[in-house]
Scaffold this motif. Structure first.
Motif, PDB file in Angstrom:
ATOM      1  N   ILE A  18     -33.847 -41.877  25.107  1.00  0.00           N
ATOM      2  CA  ILE A  18     -32.603 -42.393  25.785  1.00  0.00           C
ATOM      3  C   ILE A  18     -32.750 -44.114  25.644  1.00  0.00           C
ATOM      4  CG2 ILE A  18     -32.064 -43.058  28.234  1.00  0.00           C
ATOM      5  CD1 ILE A  18     -33.302 -40.325  29.082  1.00  0.00           C
ATOM      6  N   GLY A  19     -33.722 -44.740  25.284  1.00  0.00           N
ATOM      7  CA  GLY A  19     -33.985 -46.100  25.131  1.00  0.00           C
ATOM      8  C   GLY A  19     -33.230 -46.357  23.831  1.00  0.00           C
ATOM      9  N   ILE A  20     -33.445 -45.501  22.709  1.00  0.00           N
ATOM     10  CA  ILE A  20     -32.931 -45.820  21.418  1.00  0.00           C
ATOM     11  C   ILE A  20     -31.173 -45.680  21.524  1.00  0.00           C
ATOM     12  CG2 ILE A  20     -32.755 -45.115  19.011  1.00  0.00           C
ATOM     13  CD1 ILE A  20     -35.693 -44.258  19.313  1.00  0.00           C
ATOM     14  N   ALA A  21     -30.872 -44.607  22.205  1.00  0.00           N
ATOM     15  CA  ALA A  21     -29.654 -44.363  22.199  1.00  0.00           C
ATOM     16  C   ALA A  21     -28.817 -45.536  23.051  1.00  0.00           C
ATOM     17  CB  ALA A  21     -29.088 -43.076  23.210  1.00  0.00           C
ATOM     18  N   ALA A  22     -29.710 -46.164  24.204  1.00  0.00           N
ATOM     19  CA  ALA A  22     -28.905 -47.246  24.812  1.00  0.00           C
ATOM     20  C   ALA A  22     -28.886 -48.286  23.920  1.00  0.00           C
ATOM     21  CB  ALA A  22     -29.662 -47.215  26.116  1.00  0.00           C
ATOM     22  N   GLY A  23     -29.971 -48.499  23.006  1.00  0.00           N
ATOM     23  CA  GLY A  23     -29.694 -49.856  22.166  1.00  0.00           C
ATOM     24  C   GLY A  23     -28.666 -49.635  21.186  1.00  0.00           C
ATOM     25  N   LEU A  24     -28.384 -48.527  20.605  1.00  0.00           N
ATOM     26  CA  LEU A  24     -27.333 -48.253  20.015  1.00  0.00           C
ATOM     27  C   LEU A  24     -25.947 -48.902  20.409  1.00  0.00           C
ATOM     28  CD1 LEU A  24     -27.986 -45.029  18.015  1.00  0.00           C
ATOM     29  CD2 LEU A  24     -27.915 -47.437  17.174  1.00  0.00           C
ATOM     30  N   VAL A  25     -25.997 -48.259  21.750  1.00  0.00           N
ATOM     31  CA  VAL A  25     -24.727 -48.733  22.824  1.00  0.00           C
ATOM     32  C   VAL A  25     -24.622 -50.311  22.663  1.00  0.00           C
ATOM     33  CG1 VAL A  25     -23.626 -48.793  24.922  1.00  0.00           C
ATOM     34  CG2 VAL A  25     -24.532 -46.575  24.113  1.00  0.00           C
ATOM     35  N   VAL A  26     -25.594 -50.916  23.055  1.00  0.00           N
ATOM     36  CA  VAL A  26     -25.674 -52.629  22.916  1.00  0.00           C
ATOM     37  C   VAL A  26     -25.271 -53.007  21.669  1.00  0.00           C
ATOM     38  CG1 VAL A  26     -27.229 -54.664  23.345  1.00  0.00           C
ATOM     39  CG2 VAL A  26     -27.602 -52.495  24.631  1.00  0.00           C
ATOM     40  N   LEU A  27     -25.716 -52.555  20.671  1.00  0.00           N
ATOM     41  CA  LEU A  27     -25.279 -53.270  19.393  1.00  0.00           C
ATOM     42  C   LEU A  27     -23.935 -52.872  19.097  1.00  0.00           C
ATOM     43  CD1 LEU A  27     -28.546 -52.087  16.996  1.00  0.00           C
ATOM     44  CD2 LEU A  27     -27.620 -54.434  18.056  1.00  0.00           C
ATOM     45  N   GLY A  28     -23.487 -51.732  19.488  1.00  0.00           N
ATOM     46  CA  GLY A  28     -21.999 -51.442  19.241  1.00  0.00           C
ATOM     47  C   GLY A  28     -20.924 -52.139  20.169  1.00  0.00           C
ATOM     48  N   ILE A  29     -21.562 -52.514  21.417  1.00  0.00           N
ATOM     49  CA  ILE A  29     -20.776 -53.437  22.351  1.00  0.00           C
ATOM     50  C   ILE A  29     -20.893 -55.021  21.699  1.00  0.00           C
ATOM     51  CG2 ILE A  29     -20.375 -54.472  24.364  1.00  0.00           C
ATOM     52  CD1 ILE A  29     -19.679 -51.714  24.337  1.00  0.00           C
ATOM     53  N   LEU A  30     -21.915 -55.241  20.963  1.00  0.00           N
ATOM     54  CA  LEU A  30     -21.918 -56.535  20.233  1.00  0.00           C
ATOM     55  C   LEU A  30     -20.800 -56.564  19.086  1.00  0.00           C
ATOM     56  CD1 LEU A  30     -22.956 -59.368  19.759  1.00  0.00           C
ATOM     57  CD2 LEU A  30     -24.953 -58.251  18.505  1.00  0.00           C
ATOM     58  N   ALA A  31     -20.725 -55.556  18.396  1.00  0.00           N
ATOM     59  CA  ALA A  31     -19.793 -55.626  17.353  1.00  0.00           C
ATOM     60  C   ALA A  31     -18.443 -55.448  17.858  1.00  0.00           C
ATOM     61  CB  ALA A  31     -20.168 -53.988  16.474  1.00  0.00           C
ATOM     62  N   GLU A  32     -17.918 -54.849  18.965  1.00  0.00           N
ATOM     63  CA  GLU A  32     -17.126 -54.759  19.682  1.00  0.00           C
ATOM     64  C   GLU A  32     -16.365 -56.274  20.118  1.00  0.00           C
ATOM     65  OE1 GLU A  32     -14.786 -53.820  23.810  1.00  0.00           O
ATOM     66  OE2 GLU A  32     -16.838 -53.340  23.616  1.00  0.00           O
ATOM     67  N   ARG A  33     -17.526 -57.089  20.547  1.00  0.00           N
ATOM     68  CA  ARG A  33     -17.104 -58.368  20.961  1.00  0.00           C
ATOM     69  C   ARG A  33     -16.751 -59.013  19.521  1.00  0.00           C
ATOM     70  NH1 ARG A  33     -16.085 -57.044  25.868  1.00  0.00           N
ATOM     71  NH2 ARG A  33     -17.804 -57.219  27.469  1.00  0.00           N
ATOM     72  N   TRP A  34     -17.309 -58.810  18.480  1.00  0.00           N
ATOM     73  CA  TRP A  34     -17.098 -59.370  17.352  1.00  0.00           C
ATOM     74  C   TRP A  34     -15.679 -59.144  16.940  1.00  0.00           C
ATOM     75  CZ3 TRP A  34     -19.186 -62.877  13.671  1.00  0.00           C
ATOM     76  CH2 TRP A  34     -18.812 -63.007  12.516  1.00  0.00           C
ATOM     77  N   MET A  35     -15.295 -57.845  17.072  1.00  0.00           N
ATOM     78  CA  MET A  35     -13.977 -57.576  16.675  1.00  0.00           C
ATOM     79  C   MET A  35     -12.845 -58.083  17.541  1.00  0.00           C
ATOM     80  SD  MET A  35     -14.371 -53.596  15.234  1.00  0.00           S
ATOM     81  CE  MET A  35     -15.029 -53.060  16.730  1.00  0.00           C
ATOM     82  N   ALA A  77     -23.555 -38.431  22.401  1.00  0.00           N
ATOM     83  CA  ALA A  77     -24.125 -37.070  21.909  1.00  0.00           C
ATOM     84  C   ALA A  77     -25.436 -36.873  22.339  1.00  0.00           C
ATOM     85  CB  ALA A  77     -23.838 -36.703  20.487  1.00  0.00           C
ATOM     86  N   VAL A  78     -26.212 -37.876  21.960  1.00  0.00           N
ATOM     87  CA  VAL A  78     -27.808 -38.070  22.483  1.00  0.00           C
ATOM     88  C   VAL A  78     -28.081 -37.756  24.037  1.00  0.00           C
ATOM     89  CG1 VAL A  78     -29.843 -39.275  22.180  1.00  0.00           C
ATOM     90  CG2 VAL A  78     -28.274 -38.779  20.203  1.00  0.00           C
ATOM     91  N   LEU A  79     -27.091 -38.723  24.696  1.00  0.00           N
ATOM     92  CA  LEU A  79     -27.520 -38.972  26.202  1.00  0.00           C
ATOM     93  C   LEU A  79     -26.891 -37.134  26.820  1.00  0.00           C
ATOM     94  CD1 LEU A  79     -26.359 -42.407  26.964  1.00  0.00           C
ATOM     95  CD2 LEU A  79     -28.666 -41.469  26.802  1.00  0.00           C
ATOM     96  N   GLY A  80     -25.944 -36.924  26.249  1.00  0.00           N
ATOM     97  CA  GLY A  80     -25.392 -35.587  26.689  1.00  0.00           C
ATOM     98  C   GLY A  80     -26.495 -34.553  26.508  1.00  0.00           C
ATOM     99  N   ALA A  81     -26.952 -34.379  25.330  1.00  0.00           N
ATOM    100  CA  ALA A  81     -28.057 -33.426  25.182  1.00  0.00           C
ATOM    101  C   ALA A  81     -29.153 -33.382  25.916  1.00  0.00           C
ATOM    102  CB  ALA A  81     -28.335 -33.500  23.569  1.00  0.00           C
ATOM    103  N   ILE A  82     -29.714 -34.802  26.242  1.00  0.00           N
ATOM    104  CA  ILE A  82     -30.897 -35.096  26.876  1.00  0.00           C
ATOM    105  C   ILE A  82     -30.704 -34.798  28.429  1.00  0.00           C
ATOM    106  CG2 ILE A  82     -32.871 -36.648  27.529  1.00  0.00           C
ATOM    107  CD1 ILE A  82     -32.197 -37.823  24.822  1.00  0.00           C
ATOM    108  N   LEU A  83     -29.419 -35.351  28.739  1.00  0.00           N
ATOM    109  CA  LEU A  83     -29.517 -35.462  30.431  1.00  0.00           C
ATOM    110  C   LEU A  83     -28.568 -34.473  30.743  1.00  0.00           C
ATOM    111  CD1 LEU A  83     -28.914 -39.463  30.474  1.00  0.00           C
ATOM    112  CD2 LEU A  83     -30.959 -38.094  30.880  1.00  0.00           C
ATOM    113  N   LEU A  84     -27.546 -34.157  30.262  1.00  0.00           N
ATOM    114  CA  LEU A  84     -26.506 -32.981  30.727  1.00  0.00           C
ATOM    115  C   LEU A  84     -26.502 -31.528  30.231  1.00  0.00           C
ATOM    116  CD1 LEU A  84     -23.256 -35.207  30.446  1.00  0.00           C
ATOM    117  CD2 LEU A  84     -25.103 -34.967  32.261  1.00  0.00           C
TER     118      LEU A  84
END
Length: 495
Positions: free
Chosen positions: A412-429, A329-336
């Motif tokens: 954009i950097g904060i949104a990307a950081g959330l994605v990185v943390l989300g993928i780490l959680a996905e790897r855990w699962m 949502a954040v990236l869509g609002a800023i970039l698109l």
């Protein structure tokens, strides 16, 4: 100094007390992890939380995580050198260094998980080629060599030039260039030709690496939650998403704190790649969930039940919301140009849906979160209300990230950081829950469970500190972007 441009080299000669403070903290953390390493080497993997059936833990989660993160660097560097997308050239070197560091950290986590790294040689002497583990060992080593070659040929010319600009580091730069300091047009063209070849090799090699890593899990027929054909494409896409996200975080950090001359347009272009990659990952996750939940094969369904409704439900839903939907949502609002009002109204209308879903799915609220909410509100909190309050809290975070008064690159950097943390959680699962979510044997006395120990977490933090030191030292001693102008060369082009 003027001959090579002040801004690209400012970080290499003017990092002050802040750089020293950060390096000191990282060294202190690394020293603490060395104590934990000594304990593991003397006492074995018994100091970790790994057990039977949870024979893999935090080390393997991070191995899979960092293997995926390396993808972003190779992809962007290959786009520059193979396809000629010059708009990403200012960040190509950061991408190359990121790929190198992430692969090195992945190897370190494998060594930690071995317990006896002194026996590493036996893996090559007696390893069975029909094992996906051996396939991964081979591909990881080739990938690391290609990444190092990327770094060498991508920086050799600038390092040779810096020998004349910063005489005090002449010996270091000669060592890093392996003594090859030819700056003639022919030598530079040769470097570019090699980089183009490496780019065409690197892209399929990156696909092979993430495919083979996925097969380590996906070919285990007896493990529900792992076994499946979709594991490989899921790993490739999630690796691409996480790698691009980490590269964005690194670029924004370098622009803001290291003061690299990187234009905001480059960050926006990287963000657009990320914003179109996230829905592909979401589609693959949905396809996997639908297949398991609709078919209801008992063992696999039990694993996903534990993931979505059981003790790990907060991780699953938190990753879905804060690691995928919010950044999108954040990236869509800023970039698109998606309307901010549309996103907010959608979030408000979704609040009752979240509450109803918590009731229908019979989600439990984590005990710690329940205690906090009860303490704040003064009354016991039902699960549906807890998840609705979390969603509303997340909307406030979304408001902050959509606030146009904050610079776009930081958002954009904060949104990307959330994605990185989300993928780490996905790897855990992906790694942990299938190990403990369905027990084939009756663990009557000790139910399947895994939690990292303090020493295990300290060792993991130490490996992260190695990655931080790699970036800090690179920022101090290497040109993280290509030099803007070059000093005139003597006849023959040698320095």
């Amino acid at each position: 100094m003027e001959a090579v441009g002040r801004r690209p080299l400012r970080h290499a000669v003017k990092l002050g007390w802040g750089w020293g403070f950060v390096v000191g903290l990282l060294l202190a953390l690394l020293a603490g992890s060395l104590y934990a390493l000594s304990q593991q080497l003397t006492s074995g993997l018994g100091i970790t939380g790994m057990n039977s059936p949870a024979y893999w833990g935090l080390y393997i989660v991070n191995f899979v995580f960092f293997v995926g993160l390396s993808a972003g660097g190779i992809i962007i560097a290959s786009l520059v050198h193979a396809l000629g997308l010059t708009q990403f050239r200012p960040v190509a070197r950061i991408a190359e260094l990121m790929a190198i560091s992430c692969v090195i950290l992945a190897v370190l986590f494998i060594l930690l998980d071995m317990g006896r790294p002194d026996r590493l040689g036996k893996l090559f002497l007696y390893g069975q080629l029909q094992s996906p583990l051996i396939w991964d060992v081979i591909v990881v080593n080739v990938y690391l060599l290609v990444s190092l070659a990327y770094g060498y040929f991508g920086t050799r010319g600038d390092l040779a030039r810096l020998m004349a600009v910063i005489p005090g580091r002449r010996g270091l730069y000669r060592l890093l260039t392996l003594g090859y300091t030819d700056l003639s047009a022919r030598a530079v063209a040769r470097d570019q030709k090699v980089l183009k070849v490496l780019a065409f090799v690197g892209l399929p090699l990156a696909v092979a690496l993430h495919t083979v890593t996925a097969w380590i899990l996906g070919l285990v027929k007896a493990r529900p939650g792992w076994y499946g054909a979709i594991m490989a494409p899921l790993f490739i896409v999630s690796a691409t998403v996480s790698g691009l996200a980490l590269l964005l975080v690194s670029v924004v950090f370098s622009r803001r704190f290291v003061k690299l001359p990187i234009e905001e347009k480059v960050i926006r272009d990287l963000g657009k790649l990320l914003v179109f990659s996230i829905p592909v990952l979401g589609y693959l996750l949905f396809a996997e969930l639908l297949t398991v939940l609709y078919g209801r094969e008992p063992a696999s369904f039990h694993v996903f039940e534990e993931m979505m409704y059981g003790g790990y439900a907060p991780v699953f839903w938190g990753n879905l919301l804060f690691g995928l939907l919010y950044p999108l949502a954040v990236l869509g609002a800023i970039l698109l140009g998606v309307k901010r009002r549309l996103i907010l109204w959608g979030g408000v209308l979704a609040t009752p849906v979240i509450a109803v879903a918590a009731v229908r799915l019979q989600l439990d609220i984590p005990p710690v979160l329940g205690s906090v909410l009860t303490g704040v509100l003064g009354v016991p909190v039902q699960a549906w209300l807890g998840y609705a309050l979390l969603w509303i809290l997340g909307l406030h975070l979304l408001l902050v990230l959509l606030d146009q008064r904050m610079p776009a690159d930081i958002r954009i950097g904060i949104a990307a950081g959330l994605v990185v943390l989300g993928i780490l959680a996905e790897r855990w699962m992906i790694v942990i829950i299938p190990l403990i979510g369905h027990a084939h044997l009756p663990y009557a006395y000790v139910p399947p469970f895994y939690a990292p120990t303090a020493l295990e977490a300290l060792l993991t933090a130490g490996v992260y500190a190695v990655g931080g030191l790699f970036f800090a030292l690179s920022a101090k001693f290497l040109p993280l972007v290509e030099l803007e102008a070059f000093p005139p060369l003597a006849r023959g082009g040698r320095s």
